[in-house]
Each structure stands twice: as C-alpha cells, then as structure tokens.
Write an enzyme that holds these catalytic residues in place. Structure first.
Site, PDB file in Angstrom:
ATOM      1  N   CYS A   1      66.443  70.408  57.678  1.00  0.00           N
ATOM      2  CA  CYS A   1      66.002  68.601  57.258  1.00  0.00           C
ATOM      3  C   CYS A   1      68.001  68.236  57.252  1.00  0.00           C
ATOM      4  O   CYS A   1      68.832  68.324  56.758  1.00  0.00           O
ATOM      5  CB  CYS A   1      66.203  68.901  55.802  1.00  0.00           C
ATOM      6  SG  CYS A   1      66.547  67.391  54.113  1.00  0.00           S
TER       7      CYS A   1
ATOM      8  N   GLN B   1      50.861  70.000  69.607  1.00  0.00           N
ATOM      9  CA  GLN B   1      51.909  71.076  70.294  1.00  0.00           C
ATOM     10  C   GLN B   1      51.329  71.432  71.444  1.00  0.00           C
ATOM     11  O   GLN B   1      51.884  71.754  72.849  1.00  0.00           O
ATOM     12  CB  GLN B   1      52.212  71.845  69.070  1.00  0.00           C
ATOM     13  CG  GLN B   1      53.127  72.547  69.504  1.00  0.00           C
ATOM     14  CD  GLN B   1      54.487  71.252  69.063  1.00  0.00           C
ATOM     15  OE1 GLN B   1      55.576  71.514  69.849  1.00  0.00           O
ATOM     16  NE2 GLN B   1      54.353  70.774  68.154  1.00  0.00           N
TER      17      GLN B   1
ATOM     18  N   ASN C   1      53.413  74.168  65.528  1.00  0.00           N
ATOM     19  CA  ASN C   1      54.312  73.323  65.868  1.00  0.00           C
ATOM     20  C   ASN C   1      55.306  74.120  65.480  1.00  0.00           C
ATOM     21  O   ASN C   1      56.704  74.558  66.296  1.00  0.00           O
ATOM     22  CB  ASN C   1      55.064  71.857  65.047  1.00  0.00           C
ATOM     23  CG  ASN C   1      54.231  72.620  64.081  1.00  0.00           C
ATOM     24  OD1 ASN C   1      53.211  72.728  63.247  1.00  0.00           O
ATOM     25  ND2 ASN C   1      55.384  71.799  62.725  1.00  0.00           N
TER      26      ASN C   1
END
Lengths: 385, 356
Positions: free
Chosen positions: A329, A183, A155
């Site tokens: 994040c 993926q 991925n």
C-alpha cells in the site's frame, strides 16, 4: 548492466513500439468520430471495426460480441451489473456466485450488488493452491442462480482456474458464466468457445497495449442490459464516443501477443522457474504461493516468514528492482492479502508476500541479479547475518 | 559509492528543503514518511495529522520534483504501543506527558532510523531546526541557528548512537532563509501547523480523548486550597494541568490556579496566583547526550517546555539518571511529565522528565 529492473508486469506493461506507432496518427490526423457521416468519421469507423475484428479473431467470437470499455474494471462492472439487473428485471432471480480470490473489480462489485441492491451472493472457497473445486461450484448452484464469475488467472498468485471444466457445470444448469481474463490476456488462449464462457473481460495495458482501454465479450442474445445511458455506441450497450486510438492500440497489442504467444511462453516459463526454484532453495522460511505448474508463465509469487511485504518492496526498489506485494500500500496502510488468506495462510504470513512478474523483454541477466540480491535483502531485513 | 541518506519528509517546507539541500550536495537521497496510528474519528477521517493523505501527497510530489524515491512506512502499531499508550498511562497517573519527545526517541530515532539503516542509508535526515556537530570523538546536539525555531528540546532524548547517523540540513539556517531556498528550488512552501502535538487525536481535545480511552482514570474528588480546606469538587485529575486557570469550576474573588495534583488522595489543590511558582524541581530518566553523565553540580540554562525560554539554574546530580534543579528565579507552571532540558551555550547536554 541496465540499472532498473522491472519485475512488475502483472501491474502493467510498457506499450509495444509497434502499438504506439499504430496509435499516434489516430490522435493527430485520423481523429474523426466514428459516428460522423463524413470522411473522417468513415475512416475512424473503419479503424474501429478492424480493431473489433482483430480482437474477435483472438477470442474466437463475432465482432458484435465485443464491447469496448475504459478498463478491465469497467468490463467487470458492466458484466456483473448488466447480467444481474436484467435477470432481476425479468424473473426476480438474484443469486450470484464468485470465488474468494477475485480481483476487487469483481469482489467489490458483487458486494455492492448484494448490499445496495439486495442480490444474493455466494463466495466459493479455494484450495491451498487457489483453485476452485468443481464440486464446490456444483453445490453452490441454486434455482435462482443467474451468474457465476470466476477469474481465469489470478493477479496475485498467478493460479490458472480450470475454466472450461467449471463452465460445463453452469451450462448444464443454464447459468451464465463470466470470467475476468484481465491477467490472463496476452499469456493464455482466449478462445471463448473452448473456455465455454458467456462473458469475458480483458484490459489493454496488461499485454503491452495502452492504459485506459478494456473490452468485454458478451455472447450474442444473452439477457443483458446496459448500465450507462447516452448514445447508441457499442450496440447500445456502452454509451460514449469510442476511444479509437486506444482501441486500435489494444487490438494491435493483442494481435502481437497472440503471434508470439508460443515463444514468449517458453522463454518466460523457463525464467520464471529459475526464479522460483532458486528463491525457494536460497531463502529459508519462504513458500511459493499458488500452483507450481498451473500458473501464469510470468508470475512467481512467494510469502516469507517474518518479513513485511511493504518494506520488502521498498528495499527492493532501493536496489533497483521493481516488484509488488499483495498487501502493499503506497500510503503505508498494509492489510493482509485477501487472496493469501483465502488459500489458508495466516494473516502474519499474508503480510509478507512478494510477486515478481516478468515480461517478454526480461532477460537472464536481470533474473540473475534478482536471485542474487533477494536472499541478501531478506536476510538483512530479518537481521540474520 | 555515494552515501545514501534517508530524509524524513512531512510535505512541509522544512523537510522538503532538507531533502533538496542533500540532493544538491550530491547524496543519494530517498524520502520516507511514517504512517502513524490515529484515533478513528469524523473530523480527521481517522488520519493522523502528521501523515494525512494530503501531506503524503505533498511529500510525494516534492520527492518526484527532486527525482528521489519516496516511501511510506507503516508504524501504526509501534506508535500506538510506545506513544499513545504512554500518553494514556501518563495522563492517568496524573502527569502531563510530552508525546513528541517519546515519539522522537522511540519512533523517529528508533523505528525509522533502524528501518532507514536497514535500507542501506548511512544517515537519517530530518527538517528539524537543530544541529549536529562532531567535536573530538563526541557528537553534539546544538540548538538550531534560528533561535525562534529551535527544536532541540524535543530531540533531547536521543544519544550518541543516534546522532552519529543523524543530519539536520536546515539547522544552520533561519526560517526566512529556508523559505527563500524553497523558492530557489521551486518547491511549494506549504506551511504545516506549527504544533502537530497530539497528532493522533481525532480533535484537539485531550480531555475528551481521556474520557473515552481511560474512563477509569476519571475519578471525581475534592478540590482544596493550599491550606487543605475543601472548596469544591473536580471531575478527575487527568483533566487538569499545573498553572491552569480556566475550567476549574469555582468562582472566587481572585482567579484560582491549579497548584498541584495529589494522586494518592485524588485531590486537586488550587489557590491564588501569588501561591504559584517554584524554583526547585526534581527530574528522573535523565538522558545525557554525550553518553557520559555529569556528577558534579554545574550551572546551565534549563528549558521546561517546548516553547519556553531557558532560565539559568544549578543542576544538582544525584546519580546517572536523577537530579535536582534549582532555578535562579521561580516559575509558575512547572509541570510533572514535561521534560527539563539543560543547555550550555547552544549545546544541549541532555534532559530528563520532571517528577515534582
């Protein structure tokens, strides 16, 4: 030009209008429960079975080998836990092998089986391109090995594993092989026979289907137990009323993807190469991650010296470019990407990654805009004029 | 092109209204929040109170309601280096630091401003109760219009370079007006705790924190009265603050207060209330908001703590960075390490750190 540019198709894709059209009546008019005996139930069961047929054709398998789940993650969980628990029950064998660049759905499930249930786990290294070396796999196999799980395409860095070569090794030792094809689905051939796999996970929203739906291919007659109790849906392997609209949507999406697979591959590969070549040429201290050729047609991934990947994504978003970073994040707590560390990058470089993933609707203008803006943004972030 | 403005968002009502006001004025606004270092711990789950997951979620919701982008920027390392280490060092050296001032100087108007400008913003806006005004070619830092809410004290360490790129959209309003505006904008009126002071502690107990992170600074020693007579033992000077009454651990006829901490002899000096109170103090690390140090003696109002009332005083400059202050009346809790901030009318001239 159209304002925002979406270069994050590896995260998720828009639902194809044709797919949406297939799904809508299944929410409102043909809403029956496939387990019901009456007219509505029969219609839904028909749709469910047709969807299973469509998917099994793309995977070159039988209809009863397809189990519908709620996501790629659930498929991965079911595959690992279903095999592991059954094998342990039968003969106490408990050794599993995964690669060091698996998605958290595999990585954390394997760790969970190890730490909470006492399974033995070997994590295979990868080379600088992210490829598993066949001899590493051969050497890792032990007498009590029950399962190998290696992802089809990664991925983050898009590298494609030589699955058929790897599965040959396990076949010789009678060990089951699972591949996380989440993926890869929609972009690569999913023929389970030529890949030589016993289990394979896919997820609808990665190929222009809806979110919240996945499937697991489980080869007939392999030792497997369900991990969820309830009704006898899905051959007794996955209890719970089938999500017919999303299942039909995923089937339609896979059918469309397979029908246009060749054209999309040619077009996306060309745009992807333009991205990679220009960015490597225009931006100093920038490296491609993954393999130059053996990679998904839609994936262009890089690391940059002296750049914080999280901040790069914010800066790109300010300029209307949606991309992703392995360490990104949303709550400002970046960690170096495990995948990038596994291919041997320093934790410093691993924090400066960028993944551009194009889609079937990405056009040349959009790619041109990105390759014009990215070098400017990077040099601004580095404080170089 | 529309001006791009970064708004520091906390999820609280003040910064939410600040963002809404700017958005309404037609600016191209984006929200930004810093992820700060926090002591690992059970009670807070290792989350800094200035950026807990709940406040991140709240800020993100507000940003979505306003249809503006929102980002969380990692500042854990710089925060630890420049605020937490500073806090530990200062406490260890016997003074009582004010980490909020340090954070505003180095983190918000340092790291955050720098990153905001790099992201194409012309200004950083925050939900502080303070005002910026340009008069001639100088930028002025003014008290917030709501006297009870004014936060200019904590901003006294910034200068021209920063003010030029700063907006305080709510500074001209009262808190009540801000609550009304929040209702008008349909924003949640979540109240944050007034003081997020020491936001990085796992609990609110700085004494426990110092024991854990700077155990060497906790040297027991004598307690004396102001005549120098030993009357007991202390557990380490960082545990006491000037003016403190509770927790000294000596029973006496009259309550005793901490008068002074002598670091060189490791002595804690305590005495009765009547011995407290000073009107002379000396200050260093002076920051002049205008960028032009004043060299002549001048009259000003001086504020010695974040929430204290300002007192009239003479400011007696020694050089660009150091000065003495003579208060018109003595004060009981002059605390080395805190800031002394000087005002003329509502204009903040600057401030420095109290040495003695």
């Amino acid at each position: 030009m159209n304002k925002r540019i979406y270069m994050d198709h590896a995260a998720t894709t828009p639902v194809d209008p044709e797919v949406l059209e297939v799904m809508i009546p299944l929410f409102t008019t043909e809403y029956g429960n496939p387990s019901s005996i009456h007219h509505w139930g029969q219609r839904s069961e028909y749709i469910l079975h047709s969807s299973r047929e469509t998917i099994s054709k793309s995977l070159n398998c039988e209809t009863d080998e397809i189990i519908f789940t709620s996501s790629g993650t659930e498929s991965d969980n079911l595959a690992l836990r279903g095999i592991a628990l059954e094998a342990y029950h039968r003969n106490k064998n408990n050794h599993m092998i995964i690669s060091s660049i698996e998605h958290p759905a595999i990585m954390n499930t394997a760790h969970d089986l190890k730490t909470k249930y006492g399974f033995e786990l070997t994590i295979l290294p990868v080379n600088q391109y992210g490829l598993v070396e066949p001899h590493d796999l051969a050497n890792a196999i032990k007498e009590n090995t029950i399962l190998v799980s290696i992802m089809y395409a990664n991925n983050e860095i898009g590298v494609i594993q030589p699955i058929s070569k790897l599965s040959e090794i396990t076949k010789a030792s009678n060990i089951l092989f699972h591949t996380d094809a989440v993926q890869a689905a929609g972009q690569l051939i999913l023929d389970v026979k030529s890949l030589g796999v016993d289990l394979m996970s896919i997820s609808g929203h990665k190929f222009y289907g809806p979110k919240g739906i996945g499937a697991l291919y489980i080869k007939r007659n392999i030792p497997f137990r369900s991990t969820q109790t309830g009704g006898s849906q899905e051959n007794g392997l996955r209890a719970g009323t089938e999500n017919v609209p999303l299942i039909a949507g995923m089937a339609k999406a896979l059918e469309i993807s397979m029908s246009r697979y060749k054209d999309d591959t040619i077009k996306m590969t060309q745009l992807r190469n333009l991205l990679i070549d220009t960015i490597l040429q225009e931006i100093p201290d920038c490296y491609i991650t993954g393999h130059k050729k053996q990679r998904l047609p839609n994936n262009a991934s890089f690391v940059f010296d002296n750049i914080d990947g999280n901040e790069l994504i914010m800066n790109l978003d300010i300029y209307d470019i949606a991309a992703s970073s392995g360490s990104a994040c949303k709550i400002g707590n970046p960690e170096p990407s495990i995948v990038l560390q596994a291919i041997g990058l320093s934790s410093n470089l691993s924090l400066g990654s960028l993944r551009l993933s194009i889609g079937r609707n990405t056009n040349q203008d959009q790619v041109n805009y990105v390759i014009t803006m990215l070098p400017k943004i990077i040099s601004k972030m580095r404080g170089t004029p | 092109m529309t001006k791009k403005i970064a708004v520091g968002m906390s999820g609280g009502v003040d910064s939410s209204v600040a963002a809404a006001l700017l958005k309404n004025q037609g600016y191209d606004v984006f929200g930004i929040m810093l992820r700060l270092w926090s002591e690992p711990g059970q009670s807070t789950n290792g989350q800094n109170r200035c950026c807990s997951p709940e406040s991140i979620t709240r800020a993100r919701q507000v940003a979505a309601m306003l249809d503006i982008p929102f980002y969380v920027l990692d500042a854990k390392n710089v925060f630890h280096e420049s605020v937490v280490s500073f806090f530990i060092d200062k406490y260890s050296s016997g003074v009582t630091p004010n980490p909020c001032l340090e954070c505003n100087k180095n983190i918000r108007w340092g790291h955050l401003l720098e990153k905001s400008l790099a992201m194409g913003a012309s200004h950083l806006a925050t939900g502080h109760y303070a005002r910026v005004d340009k008069r001639g070619d100088k930028w002025f830092l003014l008290r917030g219009s709501d006297q009870n809410k004014d936060q200019s004290y904590a901003l006294s360490m910034i200068g021209q370079k920063e003010l030029k790129h700063t907006l305080f959209p709510i500074g001209k309003y009262t808190k009540n007006k801000i609550r009304d505006l929040a209702k008008q904008f349909d924003l949640p009126v979540a109240e944050r705790q007034e003081s997020q002071d020491l936001c990085f502690l796992a609990d609110r107990n700085y004494r426990r924190f110092m024991h854990q992170y700077a155990p060497k600074s906790m040297k027991p020693g004598p307690i004396t009265n102001s005549k120098g007579e030993k009357i007991g033992d202390h557990k380490g000077l960082p545990l006491y603050t000037i003016g403190q009454r509770k927790g000294i651990g000596i029973s006496a006829k009259e309550p005793l207060y901490v008068l002074e901490k002598n670091m060189s002899t490791n002595t804690l000096i305590v005495d009765k209330h009547s011995k407290l109170g000073k009107n002379h103090l000396s200050v260093n690390k002076v920051n002049w908001i205008s960028g032009d140090p004043i060299h002549k003696n001048f009259r000003a109002k001086v504020q010695l703590r974040y929430t204290a009332r300002a007192i009239s005083a003479w400011i007696l400059p020694k050089n660009d960075k150091e000065l003495n202050i003579k208060l018109d009346k003595p004060i009981n809790d002059i605390t080395p390490g805190q800031a002394a901030v000087f005002y003329q009318n509502d204009s903040c001239l600057g401030g420095g750190i109290i040495i003695t």
